[in-house]
Design an enzyme around this catalytic site. Sequence first.
Site, mmCIF file in Angstrom:
data_model
loop_
_atom_site.group_PDB
_atom_site.id
_atom_site.type_symbol
_atom_site.label_atom_id
_atom_site.label_comp_id
_atom_site.label_asym_id
_atom_site.label_seq_id
_atom_site.Cartn_x
_atom_site.Cartn_y
_atom_site.Cartn_z
ATOM 1 N N ARG A 211 10.832 -1.264 3.546
ATOM 2 C CA ARG A 211 10.091 -1.202 2.289
ATOM 3 C C ARG A 211 10.470 0.014 1.447
ATOM 4 N NH1 ARG A 211 5.396 2.466 2.752
ATOM 5 N NH2 ARG A 211 3.837 1.241 1.669
ATOM 6 N N ARG B 84 -3.312 7.817 -4.321
ATOM 7 C CA ARG B 84 -1.867 7.774 -4.530
ATOM 8 C C ARG B 84 -1.498 6.424 -5.153
ATOM 9 N NH1 ARG B 84 0.067 7.929 1.245
ATOM 10 N NH2 ARG B 84 -2.003 7.053 1.491
ATOM 11 N N PRO B 85 -0.694 6.402 -6.211
ATOM 12 C CA PRO B 85 -0.375 5.125 -6.865
ATOM 13 C C PRO B 85 0.160 4.062 -5.901
ATOM 14 C CG PRO B 85 0.353 6.940 -8.237
ATOM 15 C CD PRO B 85 -0.125 7.549 -6.940
ATOM 16 N N ASP C 236 2.437 11.202 7.625
ATOM 17 C CA ASP C 236 1.282 10.473 7.128
ATOM 18 C C ASP C 236 1.066 9.250 8.001
ATOM 19 O OD1 ASP C 236 3.828 10.209 5.887
ATOM 20 O OD2 ASP C 236 3.021 9.037 4.246
ATOM 21 N N GLU D 160 12.497 2.617 12.886
ATOM 22 C CA GLU D 160 12.241 3.953 12.327
ATOM 23 C C GLU D 160 11.514 4.845 13.326
ATOM 24 O OE1 GLU D 160 9.302 4.435 9.237
ATOM 25 O OE2 GLU D 160 8.158 2.719 9.910
ATOM 26 N N GLU E 209 0.098 2.768 8.091
ATOM 27 C CA GLU E 209 -0.229 2.117 6.832
ATOM 28 C C GLU E 209 0.612 0.889 6.532
ATOM 29 O OE1 GLU E 209 -1.227 5.233 3.595
ATOM 30 O OE2 GLU E 209 0.683 5.777 4.477
#
Length: 596
Positions: free
Chosen positions: A160, A280-281, A318, A548, A563
């Site tokens: 992403r 956060r946008p 995060d 990852e 998230e």
Amino acid sequence: MRKLLLLAITQSFIFATTAKTYKTCDSPIYCEGPLLRAVQLSNIFTDSKTFVDRPTAKPVNEVLDAFNKLGKNPSKADIRMFVDENFLETGMELSQVVMESKQDLAILKSIQDPSYRVWMSDLNNYWSNLTYSFNTTFLCDGCSSSILPTKRPFVVPGGRFREFYYWDSYFVIEGLLYSELDHTAKGMIENFLDFVEAYGFLPNGARIYYLNRSQPPFLVRMVKRYLEFMDDQELLARALPILDTEYEFWMKNTTVEIVDSGSGEKHYLNRYNVEYPYPRPEAYYEDWHTAHLDLNMTENDRINLYSDLATGAETGWDYSSRWLRNKKFDGNSQFDLLKSLNTRAIIPVELNSLLYDMEVQLAQWNTGKKKAYYERRAEQRLNSMDKLLWNDEKFSFFDFNLTSQAQQVEFTPSNYFPFWLGAVPERVANDSVKLANVFEELTHVLNLYPGILTTTLVETGLQWDLPNGWPPLQYVTLHALLNVHKRITQNGYSQDLSDKVDSLKTVAKDLAERYVESGFCGWWATGGTIPGYISNLGHSTDTGHMFEKFNVTVIGRSGGGGEYRPQMGFGWTNSIAFWIFAHFQDLRAPNCTMAI
Ligand SMILES: *[C@@H]1O[C@H](CO)[C@@H](O)[C@H](O)[C@H]1NC(C)=O
Ligand SMILES: *[C@@H]1O[C@H](CO)[C@@H](O)[C@H](O)[C@H]1NC(C)=O
Ligand SMILES: *[C@@H]1O[C@H](CO)[C@@H](O)[C@H](O)[C@H]1NC(C)=O
Ligand SMILES: *[C@@H]1O[C@H](CO)[C@@H](O)[C@H](O)[C@H]1NC(C)=O
Ligand SMILES: *[C@@H]1O[C@H](CO)[C@@H](O)[C@H](O)[C@H]1NC(C)=O
Ligand SMILES: *[C@@H]1O[C@H](CO)[C@@H](O)[C@H](O)[C@H]1NC(C)=O
Ligand SMILES: *[C@@H]1O[C@H](CO)[C@@H](O)[C@H](O)[C@H]1NC(C)=O
Ligand SMILES: *[C@@H]1O[C@H](CO)[C@@H](O)[C@H](O)[C@H]1NC(C)=O
Ligand SMILES: *[C@@H]1O[C@H](CO)[C@@H](O)[C@H](O)[C@H]1NC(C)=O
């Protein structure tokens, strides 16, 4: 514990840069405003990042008109229709850059195990799949996209993540250099220098909605690592004043003054610090939800929480229990946990190590007054790290908690950053007995699980906690082990230490082995094949993925939680495998059927 007095301060500098205005997040679509809020709170996408990555299909003023026509309380269906009519799909700005991967690399030739050699040459060919340039020629006149333009191609992490990320890129560059794609590595560094010139600091990633925060400051390290492979004085000359600007950003925006009220001594250390009063946008719905679970929260509490959420993203971790006030995790959802974020109150070991490294490096590269300035800064920081972060009973650095005014005595590999970057006070570095004890707990933790090294010992469901292990932290730990071994050998040591000293090498080899086995078996389990060595597991479409992050409880399994869904690719994972093969010989590919 002595009482400390804290206050955030603004630093003054000997080399004042001319006051300059920089671009900020000012898009009426992708930055805070009624449109972003309405679309993101309607929750029409499973991943909030989808919307902010969609370019407009029409000029911005037409999009805004169409939005205004929706009226005060549009339905979810109306919003979905508005988005479909006015926005294009994600990923359109990206043009893949096809790169000629070199096949006769020194690094590939040095790998003895044939299965590993084939696997690594597959990863070597993978750079083209991760390398892009931004191409917005498809945009109509007056149309807009959230990308921050770059002049040269760049490598994305994968999945992403459709743009480059700051701290990922350090590890990516490491891999590119082993793949002898130094031109691409240099181009990425030049893009970053352009960004610091344009924005006054290096944003989290190449999107306008990342303009409110940075990420772990690795730019100086990138330049240094590049120069270790390539002699390029021109690049260094261009970089030097820009690196001053980046340093100044960190000192101005993130410094905390800590006064020891016993001795009166003043310490200046840094924390991550984003002051941003909105969700956060790219994670708008999630952040808003986190801030509205508790109806008793005041507006001021919410503003603080939004800042701590944005700061959590700036840490690169995060999210993690490291930043949570509430350490009781039973049955709580992620949102419940995140409510107790206290990110800005933590003085992280790794941030201060990176800034120390920056100071030492900039002192080395500069002359005269600037050199003296950076030398003094480095010396002061090392002294403060010694007084506040080093624990002489536990033989470890720990984060400092400004709320409790005490160290957070918890296991996490970020405590090893000083041993990678040399941010170790001389009295510790000279003491072989102390050094030999630094990795005592590491050995114990590695015995708990068969996979790579865990991020913490706390299971929260957050990404940067147990059971996830992250590639960069393996890299740092391995560097730290090798450096400490080398230093003890230089210092000399007594006979009774020799088992401990030898074990540093054994543990490093074990961790290196676990890393490449995890990568290799994960790749094989998702369809990787080596004709004549290992057969395809029966995947018809997949040809092997690199994760990852990994689940440390099983060799070769992807990590989870957090998230977003686990992402494939993956820049830093591949790169660190290259680094490991360059530093450890005789690694043998495992029989993965026993692992998965
Ligand atoms: C960050 O956000 C604040 C509040 O919206 C804004 O005033 C500031 O200019 C932003 N900073 C940057 C660097 O975009
Ligand atoms: C990588 O890129 C090549 C060339 O564009 C493409 O053929 C291949 O399918 C891609 N592989 C993956 C795993 O995406
Ligand atoms: C950019 O995209 C256009 C089509 O949208 C294409 O014609 C052009 O070749 C692309 N340029 C580059 C440099 O990839
Ligand atoms: C850094 O601090 C300045 C001054 O307080 C502020 O205007 C700016 O938005 C901050 N930048 C970031 C990225 O937080
Ligand atoms: C909100 O405050 C009231 C009154 O103090 C208390 O009874 C209630 O449990 C609180 N709610 C939450 C979600 O904390
Ligand atoms: C910091 O200290 C406070 C006060 O003792 C404590 O509640 C909190 O759990 C500690 N950790 C964090 C990350 O806030
Ligand atoms: C550390 O060792 C070096 C070399 O032996 C010596 O010059 C230096 O004074 C020592 N420093 C401390 C703080 O003991
Ligand atoms: C990690 O693997 C274990 C199996 O050993 C599994 O039970 C657990 O759910 C996995 N955790 C995550 C976060 O994927
Ligand atoms: C790998 O392990 C499996 C399961 O234990 C076993 O059946 C197989 O023979 C082993 N293959 C090799 C090459 O050792």
